[in-house]
Write an enzyme that holds these catalytic residues in place. Structure first.
Site, PDB file in Angstrom:
ATOM      1  N   HIS A 184       0.791  -0.993  -0.089  1.00  0.00           N
ATOM      2  CA  HIS A 184       0.009   0.016   0.067  1.00  0.00           C
ATOM      3  C   HIS A 184       0.870   1.264  -0.069  1.00  0.00           C
ATOM      4  O   HIS A 184       0.381   2.160   0.609  1.00  0.00           O
ATOM      5  CB  HIS A 184      -0.959  -0.001   1.206  1.00  0.00           C
ATOM      6  CG  HIS A 184      -2.350  -0.484   0.790  1.00  0.00           C
ATOM      7  ND1 HIS A 184      -3.069  -0.114  -0.351  1.00  0.00           N
ATOM      8  CD2 HIS A 184      -3.027  -1.384   1.518  1.00  0.00           C
ATOM      9  CE1 HIS A 184      -4.310  -0.467  -0.458  1.00  0.00           C
ATOM     10  NE2 HIS A 184      -4.219  -1.279   0.761  1.00  0.00           N
ATOM     11  N   HIS A 284      -6.283  -4.159 -10.989  1.00  0.00           N
ATOM     12  CA  HIS A 284      -6.769  -3.611  -9.662  1.00  0.00           C
ATOM     13  C   HIS A 284      -8.218  -3.284  -9.574  1.00  0.00           C
ATOM     14  O   HIS A 284      -9.006  -2.875 -10.641  1.00  0.00           O
ATOM     15  CB  HIS A 284      -6.321  -2.205  -9.521  1.00  0.00           C
ATOM     16  CG  HIS A 284      -6.639  -1.566  -8.171  1.00  0.00           C
ATOM     17  ND1 HIS A 284      -7.642  -0.506  -8.431  1.00  0.00           N
ATOM     18  CD2 HIS A 284      -6.669  -1.900  -6.952  1.00  0.00           C
ATOM     19  CE1 HIS A 284      -7.936  -0.332  -7.079  1.00  0.00           C
ATOM     20  NE2 HIS A 284      -7.280  -0.792  -6.206  1.00  0.00           N
TER      21      HIS A 284
END
Length: 372
Positions: A184, A284
């Site tokens: 992240h 994604h």
């Protein structure tokens, strides 16, 4: 066939769009700039002035016109154009009574692999979570190797906890199941290198977004110093950004978001660039069952597709706003054979799910500086 009207809908944490034609065919799409949906909503309304009255089957032409008209680009415009592109492909496929994947070259697989997220507040809980997901049939898992509040810890503490988490998961599931790590964008270059070195023996499938996306040069430097495959690209919105990423040989997998990086039209090109360099496509995914259905059509037709997130496909709360949710079976989503993207939005159900905007909160180091 002409576009008669366009309606965007803010639903839950998603931005859906429906495109209506003069032949009665309605296309469904979704925009993927999930933290700024209200801005994209307005962009879709603005761009409708161009799209209304146009032939919805000329997707490439429309992308070129809108993106090159003033050469102002960015994530907001790209997300709006992506939603429109997906909806227009839905229209085209319905007009010939075929699934979208049939128009993208046909199926190369009849089921799409998905991964599930491992959670827990201790290493032991992560191991239990991983074992339970494997029991449900998942062949691929991912975890964020940090605990809440890690931003206020030293780099050595963060690395130590990450190793404990990965070790607990591997001890629980062994090596017959893939394991990826979602960083992240939370590490600097030095910490990312140190952590990767510690994790080499745990057979990590991918090291996702170890650094913030702004510097491909920093990622290139990291890639030369780690022996774990890197995956990144979920914040990219342009084929040119992905070309640079691939050309610099920084990644083993790219992460295009169909609802941000240009819909089917542009992401099929991005996948082809990656295929020519033996780079995998690991899209994604955020959003509603509309986005999930879109990704399944894409994954069914892309040779170098690897997997995408399961995103609660079988329990998603917004399954209530589509007519036929997708089927999850043993870690795969089955590819539907219905025309278009494989489902319809039920407009009468949308009001049941008020929009939930994302607040800016921030996370901070002990000295008060921004962590993420």
């Amino acid at each position: 066939m002409k576009i008669e009207s366009i309606k965007p809908f803010l639903v839950g944490r998603s931005l859906l769009v429906r495109v209506y034609t003069d032949e009665g065919i309605v296309g469904n799409g979704e925009a993927g700039l999930w933290a700024h949906h209200e801005v994209v909503y307005r962009a879709i309304q603005e761009l409708s002035g161009y799209y209304v009255g146009k032939d919805p089957t000329r997707m490439e032409h429309h992308f070129q016109v809108v993106s090159r008209n003033t050469h102002f680009m960015g994530a907001v415009l790209s997300a709006a154009m992506s939603a429109m592109d997906i909806a227009m492909w839905d229209i085209l496929a319905k007009s010939v009574n075929k699934p979208v994947h049939a128009l993208l070259g046909g199926m190369v697989r009849d089921r799409v692999k998905v991964f599930a997220n491992v959670i827990g507040d201790t290493p032991e809980e992560r191991g239990e979570s991983a074992a339970s997901l494997v029991e449900k049939g998942f062949k691929s898992l991912r975890t964020i190797p940090f605990f809440r509040g890690f931003e206020r810890e030293s780099a050595s503490q963060v690395i130590g906890s990450a190793v404990d988490i990965v070790k607990a998961i591997r001890e629980a599931i062994g090596y017959g199941v893939d394991l990826g790590l979602e960083i992240h964008r939370n590490l600097d270059t030095d910490a990312a290198m140190l952590l990767a070195k510690e994790l080499e023996s745990y057979r990590i499938l991918y090291y996702e977004d170890p650094l913030a996306p702004q510097s491909v040069e920093a990622l290139e430097y990291l890639a030369r110093h780690v022996d774990i495959p890197i995956a990144t690209g979920e914040r990219f919105y342009s084929i040119y950004q992905f070309k640079e990423l691939i050309d610099k040989k920084t990644v083993s997998m790219i992460r295009p978001d169909l609802s941000l990086a240009g819909g089917f039209t542009q992401c099929k090109k991005i996948a082809a660039l990656a295929e020519a360099s033996f780079v995998g496509v690991f899209p994604h995914l955020m959003g509603s069952p509309v986005n999930i259905a879109t990704y399944v059509q894409f994954g069914a037709a892309v040779p170098n597709f690897r997997m995408h997130e399961s995103f609660n496909v079988d329990t998603h709360p917004l399954n209530a706003v589509v007519d036929q949710p997708l089927t999850l079976e043993d870690g795969y989503i089955l590819v539907p054979d219905r025309p278009g993207i494989g489902l319809e939005i039920l407009e009468d159900e949308l009001d049941r799910f008020p929009f939930q905007p994302i607040s800016i909160t921030g996370a901070f180091h002990q000295d008060g500086s921004v962590a993420h």
